[in-house]
Scaffold this active site. Structure first.
Site, PDB file in Angstrom:
ATOM      1  N   ASP A  30     -23.749   8.540  67.590  1.00  0.00           N
ATOM      2  CA  ASP A  30     -24.005   9.137  68.904  1.00  0.00           C
ATOM      3  C   ASP A  30     -24.713  10.477  68.697  1.00  0.00           C
ATOM      4  O   ASP A  30     -24.356  11.259  67.821  1.00  0.00           O
ATOM      5  CB  ASP A  30     -22.679   9.340  69.662  1.00  0.00           C
ATOM      6  CG  ASP A  30     -22.905   9.602  71.138  1.00  0.00           C
ATOM      7  OD1 ASP A  30     -22.513   8.744  71.964  1.00  0.00           O
ATOM      8  OD2 ASP A  30     -23.489  10.658  71.481  1.00  0.00           O
ATOM      9  N   ASN A  87     -17.322   2.759  78.604  1.00  0.00           N
ATOM     10  CA  ASN A  87     -17.349   3.280  79.968  1.00  0.00           C
ATOM     11  C   ASN A  87     -18.137   2.326  80.848  1.00  0.00           C
ATOM     12  O   ASN A  87     -19.226   1.888  80.473  1.00  0.00           O
ATOM     13  CB  ASN A  87     -18.000   4.666  79.979  1.00  0.00           C
ATOM     14  CG  ASN A  87     -17.164   5.687  79.243  1.00  0.00           C
ATOM     15  OD1 ASN A  87     -15.952   5.719  79.383  1.00  0.00           O
ATOM     16  ND2 ASN A  87     -17.802   6.526  78.442  1.00  0.00           N
ATOM     17  N   HIS A 100     -22.312  -0.525  75.581  1.00  0.00           N
ATOM     18  CA  HIS A 100     -22.051   0.106  74.283  1.00  0.00           C
ATOM     19  C   HIS A 100     -20.573   0.406  74.157  1.00  0.00           C
ATOM     20  O   HIS A 100     -19.907   0.765  75.125  1.00  0.00           O
ATOM     21  CB  HIS A 100     -22.872   1.381  74.102  1.00  0.00           C
ATOM     22  CG  HIS A 100     -22.772   2.345  75.244  1.00  0.00           C
ATOM     23  ND1 HIS A 100     -23.473   2.173  76.417  1.00  0.00           N
ATOM     24  CD2 HIS A 100     -22.048   3.483  75.397  1.00  0.00           C
ATOM     25  CE1 HIS A 100     -23.187   3.166  77.244  1.00  0.00           C
ATOM     26  NE2 HIS A 100     -22.313   3.974  76.662  1.00  0.00           N
ATOM     27  N   LEU A 101     -20.069   0.234  72.949  1.00  0.00           N
ATOM     28  CA  LEU A 101     -18.688   0.608  72.640  1.00  0.00           C
ATOM     29  C   LEU A 101     -18.743   1.866  71.784  1.00  0.00           C
ATOM     30  O   LEU A 101     -19.490   1.933  70.805  1.00  0.00           O
ATOM     31  CB  LEU A 101     -17.983  -0.516  71.867  1.00  0.00           C
ATOM     32  CG  LEU A 101     -17.425  -1.684  72.693  1.00  0.00           C
ATOM     33  CD1 LEU A 101     -18.536  -2.462  73.363  1.00  0.00           C
ATOM     34  CD2 LEU A 101     -16.602  -2.601  71.823  1.00  0.00           C
TER      35      LEU A 101
HETATM   36  P1  AMP Z   1     -21.743   6.616  78.217  1.00  0.00           P
HETATM   37  O1  AMP Z   1     -21.561   7.958  78.888  1.00  0.00           O
HETATM   38  O2  AMP Z   1     -20.468   5.897  77.924  1.00  0.00           O
HETATM   39  O3  AMP Z   1     -22.749   5.767  78.953  1.00  0.00           O
HETATM   40  O4  AMP Z   1     -22.328   6.940  76.775  1.00  0.00           O
HETATM   41  C1  AMP Z   1     -23.673   7.150  76.492  1.00  0.00           C
HETATM   42  C2  AMP Z   1     -23.699   7.788  75.151  1.00  0.00           C
HETATM   43  O5  AMP Z   1     -25.002   7.676  74.626  1.00  0.00           O
HETATM   44  C3  AMP Z   1     -23.352   9.292  75.153  1.00  0.00           C
HETATM   45  O6  AMP Z   1     -22.231   9.520  74.310  1.00  0.00           O
HETATM   46  C4  AMP Z   1     -24.630   9.941  74.632  1.00  0.00           C
HETATM   47  O7  AMP Z   1     -24.377  11.067  73.811  1.00  0.00           O
HETATM   48  C5  AMP Z   1     -25.256   8.805  73.855  1.00  0.00           C
HETATM   49  N1  AMP Z   1     -26.699   8.879  73.694  1.00  0.00           N
HETATM   50  C6  AMP Z   1     -27.620   9.142  74.643  1.00  0.00           C
HETATM   51  N2  AMP Z   1     -28.865   9.092  74.125  1.00  0.00           N
HETATM   52  C7  AMP Z   1     -28.714   8.770  72.809  1.00  0.00           C
HETATM   53  C8  AMP Z   1     -29.641   8.562  71.728  1.00  0.00           C
HETATM   54  N3  AMP Z   1     -30.966   8.662  71.899  1.00  0.00           N
HETATM   55  N4  AMP Z   1     -29.127   8.271  70.509  1.00  0.00           N
HETATM   56  C9  AMP Z   1     -27.779   8.171  70.325  1.00  0.00           C
HETATM   57  N5  AMP Z   1     -26.882   8.342  71.306  1.00  0.00           N
HETATM   58  C10 AMP Z   1     -27.336   8.644  72.533  1.00  0.00           C
END
Ligand code: AMP
Ligand code: ZN
Length: 114
Positions: A30, A87, A100-101
């Site tokens: 992440d 989420n 995503h997990l």
């Molecule tokens: P959610 O809030 O459960 O939808 O999680 C989305 C996650 O994606 C968050 O923890 C972000 O930090 C992560 N995220 C967003 N953009 C990227 C990226 N380019 N590479 C890796 N993680 C990302």
């Protein structure tokens, strides 16, 4: 879906620190870690959220969980423990609409989550 951030990571059009890759799943760090270990596990095919997986594709859910446990072992979390979170929708704070997990570990976590 071309405009999906995580589909672009699958296609290697956006860089990510990839931890594990196989035929159906991808795992990468992440970008904004909430714990010393914070890895996202995604299906390579675009699915918006866990509730959108069809019964005919239920094997995908098993594959995602198995990738989570492989990543957790690879990151040294098997004994200390870890949390797997997905989420879904506004109340849970989903911000990326490609399933995503989250695998979180390396520190003690409280319950209930915030
Ligand atoms: P959610 O809030 O459960 O939808 O999680 C989305 C996650 O994606 C968050 O923890 C972000 O930090 C992560 N995220 C967003 N953009 C990227 C990226 N380019 N590479 C890796 N993680 C990302
Ligand atoms: Zn996608």
């Amino acid at each position: 879906m071309n405009d999906c951030l995580f589909c672009q990571i699958v296609q290697k059009r956006i860089p990510a620190k990839i931890v594990h890759e196989d035929e159906h799943t991808l795992a990468f760090d992440d970008v904004n870690p909430q714990a010393p270990v914070h890895v996202l596990i995604i299906p390579k095919q675009h699915v918006q959220a866990v509730g959108d997986v069809r019964e005919t594709e239920s094997g995908l859910l098993a594959q995602l969980l198995l990738t989570c446990t492989k990543v957790a072992k690879h990151k040294g979390l098997a004994l200390s423990g870890y949390r797997i979170v997905t989420n879904t929708g506004p109340d849970a704070g989903q911000t990326v609409f490609h399933l995503h997990l989250h695998v979180l570990g390396g520190r003690h976590m409280t319950w209930p989550p915030g």
